[in-house]
Design a protein around this motif. Structure first.
Motif, PDB file in Angstrom:
ATOM      1  N   UNK A 127       8.549 -12.673 -14.842  1.00 27.40           N
ATOM      2  CA  UNK A 127       7.568 -12.014 -14.058  1.00 27.40           C
ATOM      3  C   UNK A 127       6.332 -11.499 -14.712  1.00 27.40           C
ATOM      4  N   UNK A 128       6.415 -11.254 -15.830  1.00 28.37           N
ATOM      5  CA  UNK A 128       5.251 -10.662 -16.587  1.00 28.37           C
ATOM      6  C   UNK A 128       5.097 -11.587 -17.828  1.00 28.37           C
ATOM      7  N   UNK A 129       3.676 -11.467 -18.311  1.00 28.00           N
ATOM      8  CA  UNK A 129       3.388 -11.981 -19.678  1.00 28.00           C
ATOM      9  C   UNK A 129       3.875 -11.110 -20.890  1.00 28.00           C
ATOM     10  N   UNK A 130       4.894 -11.587 -21.357  1.00 25.50           N
ATOM     11  CA  UNK A 130       5.596 -10.843 -22.575  1.00 25.50           C
ATOM     12  C   UNK A 130       4.666 -10.310 -23.495  1.00 25.50           C
ATOM     13  N   UNK A 131       4.884  -8.896 -23.751  1.00 25.13           N
ATOM     14  CA  UNK A 131       4.024  -8.186 -24.606  1.00 25.13           C
ATOM     15  C   UNK A 131       2.722  -7.504 -24.364  1.00 25.13           C
ATOM     16  N   UNK A 151      -2.486 -13.560 -14.857  1.00 23.44           N
ATOM     17  CA  UNK A 151      -2.675 -12.709 -13.972  1.00 23.44           C
ATOM     18  C   UNK A 151      -1.411 -13.011 -12.929  1.00 23.44           C
ATOM     19  N   UNK A 152      -1.558 -14.384 -12.423  1.00 22.35           N
ATOM     20  CA  UNK A 152      -0.460 -14.474 -11.239  1.00 22.35           C
ATOM     21  C   UNK A 152       0.792 -14.741 -11.876  1.00 22.35           C
ATOM     22  N   UNK A 153       0.812 -15.180 -13.177  1.00 21.94           N
ATOM     23  CA  UNK A 153       2.184 -15.193 -14.036  1.00 21.94           C
ATOM     24  C   UNK A 153       2.864 -14.022 -13.895  1.00 21.94           C
ATOM     25  N   UNK A 154       2.076 -12.813 -14.163  1.00 20.64           N
ATOM     26  CA  UNK A 154       2.645 -11.605 -14.193  1.00 20.64           C
ATOM     27  C   UNK A 154       2.981 -10.732 -13.053  1.00 20.64           C
ATOM     28  N   UNK A 155       2.910 -11.720 -11.979  1.00 16.97           N
ATOM     29  CA  UNK A 155       3.371 -11.189 -10.627  1.00 16.97           C
ATOM     30  C   UNK A 155       4.545 -11.458 -10.418  1.00 16.97           C
ATOM     31  N   UNK A 156       5.658 -10.585 -10.090  1.00 17.77           N
ATOM     32  CA  UNK A 156       7.013 -11.018  -9.847  1.00 17.77           C
ATOM     33  C   UNK A 156       7.199 -11.557  -8.389  1.00 17.77           C
ATOM     34  N   UNK A 157       8.075 -12.453  -8.398  1.00 18.47           N
ATOM     35  CA  UNK A 157       8.551 -13.100  -6.975  1.00 18.47           C
ATOM     36  C   UNK A 157       9.980 -12.970  -6.626  1.00 18.47           C
ATOM     37  N   UNK A 211      -2.341 -13.355  -2.492  1.00 21.78           N
ATOM     38  CA  UNK A 211      -1.194 -13.574  -1.666  1.00 21.78           C
ATOM     39  C   UNK A 211      -0.010 -13.337  -2.194  1.00 21.78           C
ATOM     40  N   UNK A 212       0.264 -13.822  -3.675  1.00 20.43           N
ATOM     41  CA  UNK A 212       1.566 -13.238  -4.353  1.00 20.43           C
ATOM     42  C   UNK A 212       1.534 -12.007  -4.647  1.00 20.43           C
ATOM     43  N   UNK A 213       0.642 -11.245  -5.057  1.00 24.13           N
ATOM     44  CA  UNK A 213       0.611  -9.673  -5.139  1.00 24.13           C
ATOM     45  C   UNK A 213       0.919  -8.993  -4.038  1.00 24.13           C
ATOM     46  N   UNK A 214       0.405  -9.073  -2.675  1.00 27.85           N
ATOM     47  CA  UNK A 214       0.786  -8.826  -1.605  1.00 27.85           C
ATOM     48  C   UNK A 214       2.515  -9.040  -1.370  1.00 27.85           C
ATOM     49  N   UNK A 215       2.713 -10.144  -1.432  1.00 24.63           N
ATOM     50  CA  UNK A 215       4.228 -10.285  -1.236  1.00 24.63           C
ATOM     51  C   UNK A 215       5.074  -9.462  -2.026  1.00 24.63           C
ATOM     52  N   UNK A 216       4.453  -9.147  -3.300  1.00 24.91           N
ATOM     53  CA  UNK A 216       5.339  -8.534  -4.235  1.00 24.91           C
ATOM     54  C   UNK A 216       5.193  -7.031  -3.886  1.00 24.91           C
ATOM     55  N   UNK A 217       4.205  -6.547  -3.509  1.00 23.08           N
ATOM     56  CA  UNK A 217       4.073  -5.088  -3.023  1.00 23.08           C
ATOM     57  C   UNK A 217       4.952  -5.060  -1.765  1.00 23.08           C
ATOM     58  N   UNK A 218       4.894  -5.940  -1.018  1.00 20.71           N
ATOM     59  CA  UNK A 218       5.686  -5.854   0.419  1.00 20.71           C
ATOM     60  C   UNK A 218       7.286  -5.664  -0.150  1.00 20.71           C
ATOM     61  N   UNK A 219       7.825  -6.662  -0.894  1.00 22.22           N
ATOM     62  CA  UNK A 219       8.891  -6.673  -1.437  1.00 22.22           C
ATOM     63  C   UNK A 219       9.498  -5.452  -1.940  1.00 22.22           C
ATOM     64  N   UNK A 220       8.628  -4.982  -3.054  1.00 24.31           N
ATOM     65  CA  UNK A 220       8.962  -3.579  -3.668  1.00 24.31           C
ATOM     66  C   UNK A 220       9.068  -2.493  -2.648  1.00 24.31           C
ATOM     67  N   UNK A 221       8.176  -2.641  -1.865  1.00 26.86           N
ATOM     68  CA  UNK A 221       8.266  -1.449  -0.735  1.00 26.86           C
ATOM     69  C   UNK A 221       9.504  -1.526  -0.137  1.00 26.86           C
ATOM     70  N   UNK A 222      10.062  -2.755   0.318  1.00 27.06           N
ATOM     71  CA  UNK A 222      11.348  -3.144   1.311  1.00 27.06           C
ATOM     72  C   UNK A 222      12.268  -2.502   0.192  1.00 27.06           C
ATOM     73  N   UNK A 223      12.194  -2.755  -1.006  1.00 26.64           N
ATOM     74  CA  UNK A 223      13.224  -2.372  -2.052  1.00 26.64           C
ATOM     75  C   UNK A 223      13.462  -0.963  -2.239  1.00 26.64           C
ATOM     76  N   UNK A 224      12.313  -0.208  -2.170  1.00 30.07           N
ATOM     77  CA  UNK A 224      12.366   1.321  -2.270  1.00 30.07           C
ATOM     78  C   UNK A 224      13.130   1.658  -0.652  1.00 30.07           C
ATOM     79  N   UNK A 225      12.585   1.435   0.273  1.00 28.95           N
ATOM     80  CA  UNK A 225      13.242   1.774   1.470  1.00 28.95           C
ATOM     81  C   UNK A 225      14.747   1.542   1.534  1.00 28.95           C
ATOM     82  N   UNK A 226      15.101   0.145   1.184  1.00 35.62           N
ATOM     83  CA  UNK A 226      16.466  -0.049   1.288  1.00 35.62           C
ATOM     84  C   UNK A 226      17.341   0.951   0.108  1.00 35.62           C
ATOM     85  N   UNK A 227      16.818   1.029  -0.783  1.00 37.61           N
ATOM     86  CA  UNK A 227      17.495   1.857  -1.907  1.00 37.61           C
ATOM     87  C   UNK A 227      17.546   3.471  -1.600  1.00 37.61           C
ATOM     88  N   UNK A 228      16.561   3.844  -1.085  1.00 32.75           N
ATOM     89  CA  UNK A 228      16.465   5.330  -1.010  1.00 32.75           C
ATOM     90  C   UNK A 228      16.606   5.815   0.186  1.00 32.75           C
TER      91      UNK A 228
END
Length: 731
Positions: free
Chosen positions: A422-426, A488-494, A560-577
């Protein structure tokens, strides 16, 4: 009254009717007038008497004027007769003068004819005599050269004579006065020409001795010319140059003059050449008979001599400019610019307009032949050095990946998620883009284009400039910017995103836009004026559009990849909390209703995301990202809300949550997103209203356009859906 009449009659213009009217008015001015303005008593006798008296006065004035005119006519006639008498007298005098002139002209012609005849007779007698005297003189001198010398002092100088004459001493053979020098030089020149016509054999020795003496006299004249130059004797220089004009050594005289003028060492040739040429021009005009030719040779000698040596010393590998380095190109540009300026200043010295450019081109030709290849090689090294120093300052080593490997890596990210990929190491949060690097590359390119404009030929400027620009776009965009975009794209998680994704790619987009703007400015301000009239113009614009399109496609994929990541993390926060008891608490107490902890966490997260988006994006990119992100957030929140069951207190909580989301999106002021979240907020009210008002709310403006199935599915989330038999409203 007569004087008054005279004043009125002399008016210009004179109007007789007005004169009569004024006369009548004056004659009746003593009468009285009634209230209506008309005369109370009209006296015609008085008017008649006035007119009669006026007529008499006018007759007197007329007689006076007639007598005056007669006197004037008599005076004019007498003066005319006097003028005619004067004209007749002048005509007689002119005729007499003309006759005398003709007599003098005829006498002068007779005298001139006699003088010409006498001159012809004298010339007929003197020419053979002068020729005979000249032939006798030449024969006398030639006889001297027929006999070989018996001693070193007879007919030839001793061995040390040449040294004496070259040291500046006067020659006893040439004489000391200008007349003696001219006569001696004339004799030896004619003897030399005569000797060339003599047959070989018995005259061989005489021919050799005459040739030797001719060469000796020629050298002595040149030595005396140099001596006169050093002493500043301009008249003597002019006389010696005129004598040498008949000799083969005249060019040597010019060369000696040029050498003497340039004997001083120049510290700065570009500063000292113009004053030197001015001094030389003044002296050449006074000394030589063909000053333009001598001045042309003088300038050619300067260009091919001191100027060429100075340029070569500066551009040689051991000189001040290193070969093919920055110092070399700076020196080449500076020297060529100064040479062009020098040529423009020297153009006023009556030189051929094509001469100076040819001389300058000959000096720099070895460097101009390989200029563009050296320039491209230097820029490649320069660009590579600038980018490499930047990566070193970031502690990063650039890795080269083929397009196929990039696609495989992105596919693995999609399949495996963010773990390890998901990220460029270091380098978390590092964009590997800097505006300073782009400015440095653009500055180097702009400087190179300035050199290209000056150093390239007119038919090669456009092609060379395009080569430099293509190199810049390849390094700046294809190698530098695209590499940063890929990182930058490589640093966006999927996949499943369980940690906040870095928003570094937004900064990458911002910096990429700045770089493209700077590149666009360079293209329009510097490159296009160079190629505007060449076939390269359309090709450059087309390649630029394609380049920008490819970069925008990469940025769009990354966003597009970043928007997907933001949406997925938002869903993760909602499901977790989010807890089920948040929307269906055991105690149905409206006083404790409010936004949930999950909503507060999501709101804080999205606030930071929105702030970063507003900071990094602008224009169409900003609106597009807002619309796409807002639409996905709406879908994510809606799907999340459909997972729970709500009682009255929970309905109030979800209404509060959605209101917080709605207020967050409303800051963007996009009608479509505002409508979506307003509709969602109204849907949430279906979970809270009483069963009696449910049908009324469903038929409201906000929900009237929705599918009945959507409303039915949303109402099924109510805890009292079955007990209150709410399904009957949608059958």
């Amino acid at each position: 009254m007569l004087s008054q009449y005279m004043q009125e009659l002399e008016q210009d213009p004179f109007n007789a009717e007005e004169f009569v009217e004024r006369l009548a008015w004056r004659s009746t001015s003593g009468g009285t007038s009634n209230k209506s303005g008309t005369s109370s008593s009209f006296q015609p006798e008085l008017l008649e008497m006035t007119f009669t008296q006026a007529i008499k006065d006018l007759q007197i004035l007329g007689e006076r004027a007639e007598r005056k005119c007669q006197k004037l006519e008599e005076a004019v006639a007498e003066e005319e007769q006097q003028h005619w008498r004067n004209v007749a007298r002048l005509l007689d005098a002119n005729l007499l003068a003309f006759n005398q002139f003709q007599q003098l002209d005829a006498q002068m012609n007779r005298v001139a004819a006699r003088v010409v005849h006498l001159g012809d007779q004298l010339e007929a007698v003197n020419t053979p005599r002068a020729r005979a005297a000249e032939a006798y003189t030449l024969m006398t001198h030639f006889a001297h050269y027929l006999t070989p010398p018996t001693s070193p002092t007879e007919g030839a100088d001793p061995p040390d004579a040449d040294l004496m004459k070259h040291s500046g001493a006067e020659s006893p053979v040439l004489g000391e006065t200008p007349q003696q020098i001219s006569e001696a030089a004339d004799v030896i020149q004619k003897l030399y020409l005569i000797s060339q016509e003599l047959p070989t054999g018995k005259f061989e020795g005489a021919k050799a001795r005459i040739a030797a003496q001719h060469e000796r006299v020629e050298r002595e004249l040149i030595v005396q010319f140099v001596s006169a130059h050093r002493c500043g004797e301009v008249e003597r220089m002019r006389h010696l140059a005129g004598v040498l004009a008949n000799f083969r050594g005249y060019n040597q005289c010019v060369d000696a003059f040029i050498e003497e003028m340039q004997c001083a060492i120049m510290r700065d040739v570009f500063v000292e050449i113009v004053p030197l040429c001015r001094r030389a021009q003044d002296l050449i005009d006074k000394v030589f008979m063909a000053p333009d030719q001598v001045m042309t040779k003088f300038v050619i000698n300067i260009y091919q001599g001191q100027l060429k040596e100075y340029v070569q010393s500066r551009l040689s590998p051991g000189g001040m400019g290193a070969s093919n380095g920055e110092a070399y190109f700076n020196s080449l540009y500076d020297l060529y610019t100064k040479t062009q300026t020098l040529s423009q200043e020297l153009a006023s010295f009556r030189l051929d307009q094509t001469l100076l450019p040819q001389l300058a081109k000959a000096i720099f030709q070895p460097h101009l032949q390989s200029y563009i290849s050296s320039e491209i090689r230097f820029l490649k090294e320069r660009f590579s050095s600038i980018i490499q120093r930047f990566y070193q300052s970031k502690g990063h080593k650039k890795t080269q990946q083929s397009s196929g490997m990039k696609e495989i890596r992105l596919h693995l990210q999609d399949v495996l998620g963010a773990t390890g990929l998901g990220t460029v190491e270091g380098h978390d949060g590092e964009t590997f883009l800097a505006e300073e690097v782009a400015l440095s590359l653009l500055h180097e390119t702009k400087t190179a284009l300035a050199r290209c404009t000056l150093l390239s030929s007119s038919n090669a400027v456009a092609n060379n400039a395009v080569q430099i620009y293509n190199l810049l776009t390849n390094v700046l965009v294809n190698d530098y910017v695209n590499y940063a975009i890929d990182l930058g794209i490589a640093g966006i998680p999927a996949g499943e995103v369980k940690s906040p994704p870095l928003l570094t790619f937004l900064t990458v987009v911002q910096q990429t836009s700045s770089v493209l703007h700077l590149l666009h400015k360079l293209l329009h301000d510097t490159l296009l004026p160079l190629v505007i009239s060449s076939p390269e113009h359309s090709g450059v614009l087309q390649r630029k559009r394609q380049l920008v399109q490819r970069v925008q496609q990469r940025l769009s994929a990354g966003l597009e990849r970043l928007i997907s990541a933001i949406s997925l993390y938002t869903r993760h926060l909602l499901h977790t909390l989010q807890k089920r008891t948040d929307y269906k608490p055991e105690e149905d107490n409206l006083s404790v209703a409010g936004s949930t902890a999950a909503c507060q966490a999501v709101t804080r997260w999205l606030t930071s995301v929105f702030s970063e988006i507003d900071r990094c994006l602008d224009g169409n990119n900003l609106d597009t990202v807002r619309v796409e992100l807002g639409t996905r957030l709406h879908r994510t929140i809606l799907e999340h809300l459909m997972r729970y069951e709500y009682n009255t207190t929970g309905a109030m909580c979800v209404i509060c949550d959605v209101n917080e989301y709605r207020k967050l999106v409303q800051t963007w002021r996009l009608p479509m997103l505002t409508s979506l979240f307003d509709t969602l907020h109204t849907l949430c009210k279906l979970l809270q209203v009483s069963p009696q008002n449910l049908q009324l709310v469903c038929s409201g403006d906000q929900l009237a356009g929705l599918d009945r199935t959507v409303l039915a599915n949303f109402i099924q989330l109510r805890a009292d859906f079955k007990t209150a038999k709410l399904g009957v409203h949608f059958k």
